[in-house]
Design an enzyme around this catalytic site. Structure first.
Site, PDB file in Angstrom:
ATOM      1  N   GLN A 130       0.830  -1.204   0.000  1.00 37.63           N
ATOM      2  CA  GLN A 130       0.000   0.000   0.000  1.00 37.63           C
ATOM      3  C   GLN A 130       0.867   1.258   0.000  1.00 37.63           C
ATOM      4  OE1 GLN A 130      -3.696   0.295   0.193  1.00 37.63           O
ATOM      5  NE2 GLN A 130      -3.013   2.308  -0.470  1.00 37.63           N
ATOM      6  N   CYS A 256      -6.041   4.950   2.334  1.00 37.95           N
ATOM      7  CA  CYS A 256      -5.762   3.622   1.765  1.00 37.95           C
ATOM      8  C   CYS A 256      -7.044   2.837   1.492  1.00 37.95           C
ATOM      9  CB  CYS A 256      -4.828   2.838   2.682  1.00 37.95           C
ATOM     10  SG  CYS A 256      -5.446   2.675   4.368  1.00 37.95           S
TER      11      CYS A 256
HETATM   12  N1   CP Z   1      -6.197  -0.799   1.238  1.00 38.91           N
HETATM   13  C1   CP Z   1      -6.369  -2.132   1.270  1.00 38.91           C
HETATM   14  O1   CP Z   1      -5.448  -2.897   1.508  1.00 38.91           O
HETATM   15  O2   CP Z   1      -7.643  -2.529   0.996  1.00 38.91           O
HETATM   16  P1   CP Z   1      -8.242  -3.999   1.202  1.00 38.91           P
HETATM   17  O3   CP Z   1      -8.275  -4.251   2.694  1.00 38.91           O
HETATM   18  O4   CP Z   1      -9.610  -3.930   0.591  1.00 38.91           O
HETATM   19  O5   CP Z   1      -7.360  -4.993   0.521  1.00 38.91           O
HETATM   20  N1  NVA Z   2      -4.890  -0.347   9.186  1.00 40.85           N
HETATM   21  C1  NVA Z   2      -5.889  -0.994   8.370  1.00 40.85           C
HETATM   22  C2  NVA Z   2      -5.482  -0.986   6.940  1.00 40.85           C
HETATM   23  C3  NVA Z   2      -6.534  -1.522   5.990  1.00 40.85           C
HETATM   24  C4  NVA Z   2      -6.070  -1.535   4.568  1.00 40.85           C
HETATM   25  C5  NVA Z   2      -6.105  -2.409   8.868  1.00 40.85           C
HETATM   26  O1  NVA Z   2      -5.130  -3.081   9.202  1.00 40.85           O
HETATM   27  O2  NVA Z   2      -7.262  -2.850   8.939  1.00 40.85           O
END
Ligand code: CP
Ligand code: NVA
Length: 297
Positions: A130, A256
């Protein structure tokens, strides 16, 4: 054997190589080489995913390979088979693995025992794919990230800010993390990373003059039992129009995803910056193809 397990362990030269070839994969989507031809890659996921799963499945296919989605709950891993045994079995059958899980040690053990290239597709510690994509997206819109100011607002101790911390030192930008005391990154991580990273409770000061405001969910996957407490303690650590006014004129806003409007970002700011945020999501595909290509080169 190459792996992408964390940005902490990824070299500056490898980061630059991936960021540069991401642009080539984006611009020649239908015509580039097929470095995964004849290969099968496993996606082993213990947590939910939309973007990461789809971008890896499509990316592997576009690079000529096949993907196999294995939900941890459907394989013996979910019933307690050790990761090192799962790794030694799969390593005899597949050509690479993309893993989303809780413990960082699980992706490291898989890499060590499987003998195939392994990618961290999010752990509790880091989300390297990411942050590489976020930097690619910033540079696509604004040029080199070196010497720019990136401000992260919200849960400053979760995987996203930690990967940003390791990127900051390597790529030479200033990172500011605005988070309540209990949600600030561990001093040990800051010490290991080095670079210019400012951690503060003062979100206005952190946003002042920033080139990029960035946020992530207040309740990461696995932290649901702390949900009520987190929503209370993180209140106010939000990207909104008032905060954005303090940033540099024309500053980018990124997330993200998934986003929770009214929590870490307000609806108005999210929609005003949707073009950037969904470019970020699309770029997961292009940058991860660059990562896969780099791993097998
Ligand atoms: N940003 C991200 O990793 O999204 P997902 O959890 O949908 O894969
Ligand atoms: N910090 C979040 C990121 C999701 C893409 C998680 O770990 O759920």
């Amino acid at each position: 054997m190459k792996h992408l397990l964390s940005l902490e362990k990824m070299s500056h030269a490898d980061m630059i190589a991936v960021l540069q070839s991401g642009a080539a994969f984006k611009h020649a989507r239908a015509t580039h080489a097929k470095p995964l031809a004849g290969q099968t890659w496993a996606l082993i996921f213990s947590k939910s995913s939309t973007r990461t799963r789809v971008s890896f499945e499509v990316g592997i296919r576009e690079l000529g390979g096949e993907s196999l989605f294995l939900s941890a709950g459907d394989i013996q891993l979910g019933r307690g088979e050790p990761i090192k045994d799962t790794a030694r079995v799969l390593g005899r059958m597949i050509h690479g693995a993309v893993i989303r899980t809780f413990a960082q040690s699980d992706v490291e053990d898989f890499a060590n025992y499987s003998g195939v290239p392994t990618v961290n597709a999010l752990t509790d510690d880091e989300h390297p794919c990411q942050v590489l994509t976020d930097i690619f997206t910033f540079e696509e819109k604004r040029g080199p990230i070196a010497d720019q100011v990136v401000t992260f607002i919200g849960d400053g101790a979760c995987n996203m800010p930690v990967s940003w911390i390791f990127a900051a030192a390597k790529l030479g930008f200033e990172l500011r993390i605005a988070a309540p005391k209990n949600y600030q990154p561990a001093p040990e991580i800051l010490r290991r990373a080095g670079g210019k990273v400012i951690v503060t409770e003062d979100l206005q000061a952190a946003a002042a003059g920033a080139d990029l405001l960035y946020t992530d969910v207040w309740v990461s996957m696995g932290k649901e039992p702390e949900s009520a407490q987190r929503l209370k303690e993180l209140t106010g650590y939000q990207i909104n129009a008032a905060l954005l006014k303090l940033a540099k004129p024309g500053a980018l806003v990124m997330h993200c995803l998934p986003a929770y409007r009214g929590k870490e970002i307000d609806e108005e700011t999210f929609e005003a910056h949707a073009a950037t945020i969904f470019d970020q999501a699309e770029n997961r595909l292009h940058v991860q193809k660059a990562i896969l290509n780099w791993l097998v080169a």
